[in-house]
Design a protein around this motif. Structure first.
Motif, PDB file in Angstrom:
ATOM      1  N   ALA A 159       0.802  -1.229   0.000  1.00  0.00           N
ATOM      2  CA  ALA A 159       0.000   0.000   0.000  1.00  0.00           C
ATOM      3  C   ALA A 159       0.834   1.277   0.000  1.00  0.00           C
ATOM      4  O   ALA A 159       0.305   2.359  -0.243  1.00  0.00           O
ATOM      5  CB  ALA A 159      -0.934   0.007   1.213  1.00  0.00           C
ATOM      6  N   ASN A 160       2.140   1.174   0.297  1.00  0.00           N
ATOM      7  CA  ASN A 160       3.051   2.324   0.315  1.00  0.00           C
ATOM      8  C   ASN A 160       2.571   3.423   1.268  1.00  0.00           C
ATOM      9  O   ASN A 160       2.715   4.606   0.990  1.00  0.00           O
ATOM     10  CB  ASN A 160       3.264   2.883  -1.097  1.00  0.00           C
ATOM     11  N   GLY A 161       1.999   3.018   2.400  1.00  0.00           N
ATOM     12  CA  GLY A 161       1.493   3.976   3.376  1.00  0.00           C
ATOM     13  C   GLY A 161       2.601   4.642   4.174  1.00  0.00           C
ATOM     14  O   GLY A 161       3.788   4.329   4.027  1.00  0.00           O
ATOM     15  N   ASP A 162       2.202   5.547   5.028  1.00  0.00           N
ATOM     16  CA  ASP A 162       3.126   6.269   5.890  1.00  0.00           C
ATOM     17  C   ASP A 162       3.546   5.392   7.067  1.00  0.00           C
ATOM     18  O   ASP A 162       2.762   4.566   7.543  1.00  0.00           O
ATOM     19  CB  ASP A 162       2.439   7.552   6.391  1.00  0.00           C
ATOM     20  N   MET A 163       4.734   5.591   7.562  1.00  0.00           N
ATOM     21  CA  MET A 163       5.227   4.815   8.705  1.00  0.00           C
ATOM     22  C   MET A 163       4.343   4.996   9.934  1.00  0.00           C
ATOM     23  O   MET A 163       4.281   4.111  10.787  1.00  0.00           O
ATOM     24  CB  MET A 163       6.671   5.199   9.033  1.00  0.00           C
ATOM     25  N   ALA A 164       3.647   6.124  10.015  1.00  0.00           N
ATOM     26  CA  ALA A 164       2.757   6.366  11.157  1.00  0.00           C
ATOM     27  C   ALA A 164       1.675   5.289  11.269  1.00  0.00           C
ATOM     28  O   ALA A 164       1.176   5.025  12.364  1.00  0.00           O
ATOM     29  CB  ALA A 164       2.119   7.750  11.029  1.00  0.00           C
ATOM     30  N   GLU A 165       1.334   4.656  10.145  1.00  0.00           N
ATOM     31  CA  GLU A 165       0.290   3.628  10.154  1.00  0.00           C
ATOM     32  C   GLU A 165       0.679   2.384  10.955  1.00  0.00           C
ATOM     33  O   GLU A 165      -0.189   1.653  11.425  1.00  0.00           O
ATOM     34  CB  GLU A 165      -0.058   3.218   8.716  1.00  0.00           C
ATOM     35  N   ILE A 166       1.975   2.141  11.097  1.00  0.00           N
ATOM     36  CA  ILE A 166       2.422   0.946  11.825  1.00  0.00           C
ATOM     37  C   ILE A 166       3.235   1.303  13.072  1.00  0.00           C
ATOM     38  O   ILE A 166       3.726   0.403  13.766  1.00  0.00           O
ATOM     39  CB  ILE A 166       3.237   0.007  10.906  1.00  0.00           C
ATOM     40  N   GLU A 167       3.357   2.570  13.346  1.00  0.00           N
ATOM     41  CA  GLU A 167       4.218   3.030  14.436  1.00  0.00           C
ATOM     42  C   GLU A 167       3.859   2.410  15.790  1.00  0.00           C
ATOM     43  O   GLU A 167       4.742   2.032  16.569  1.00  0.00           O
ATOM     44  CB  GLU A 167       4.154   4.558  14.518  1.00  0.00           C
TER      45      GLU A 167
END
Length: 196
Positions: A159-167
């Motif tokens: 999905a190339n999401g932001d790192m905040a999504e898994i932080e």
């Protein structure tokens, strides 16, 4: 005592590498601490040849000025966090070559890791720990693993999401790793000063 100076070493040089995203996240979160200083060190900035010295710099000075430049940079630090992918159950070739290009500079310093990939680079980090022992480093038990669903949420392969999504999933491991790194960095700095 001076704050430990820690290098965050990006261990991949591929044009399509994913490493920049987790390395930037790692640096941003590490810099929130007041007990250590951090610097991003990118292997792309060091045109290291494949290791071709007559011997390790443990036994004789390196001849290639590119290797000497790398060694001088490594000597500035009191510990390292390696950001690594997993290639065929091990670390990247560029990181292994960079590790081989020095010896004395690694000695008696802690080595931590952040790994990424399908299994969070678990096998690569295990291999890295064995290499660190041979280089007389202190490999840490704790590490940060970005794997499985988390990896595919933030990777361009997914999905190339932001790192905040898994932080939220990563911060407990990061905090444990940084706490352990601070302990060993201070301990090894004190002992290196005592035996210098």
């Amino acid at each position: 005592m001076t704050k430990p100076n820690i290098a965050i070493i990006i261990g991949s040089t591929r044009a399509t590498r994913f490493a920049d995203k987790p390395a930037a996240w790692l640096l941003e979160n590490a810099q929130k601490r007041e007990d250590m200083r951090f610097e991003l060190v990118d292997l792309r900035d060091y045109d290291l040849p494949l290791f071709n010295e007559p011997a390790s710099n443990l036994w004789m000075p390196s001849q290639d000025p590119r290797a000497v430049k790398w060694q001088e940079k490594l000597a500035e630090f009191d510990g390292y966090i390696f950001v690594t992918a997993e290639y065929n159950h091990s670390i990247t070739g560029s990181l292994k070559n960079a590790l081989d290009q020095a010896y004395k500079e690694w000695n008696h310093k802690p080595a931590a890791a952040l790994g990424y990939g399908g299994v969070g680079a678990a096998r690569a980090i295990e291999h890295l720990r064995g290499i660190a022992v041979e280089l007389m480093m202190v490999p840490l038990r704790n590490a940060v693993h970005i794997g499985g669903g988390d990896f595919f949420k933030v990777s361009p392969l997914g999905a190339n999401g932001d790192m905040a999504e898994i932080e939220t999933n990563l911060l407990p491991a990061l905090n444990a790793t940084l706490d352990e790194l601070a302990w060993w960095a201070e301990a090894t700095m004190a002992q290196r000063a005592k035996t210098a």
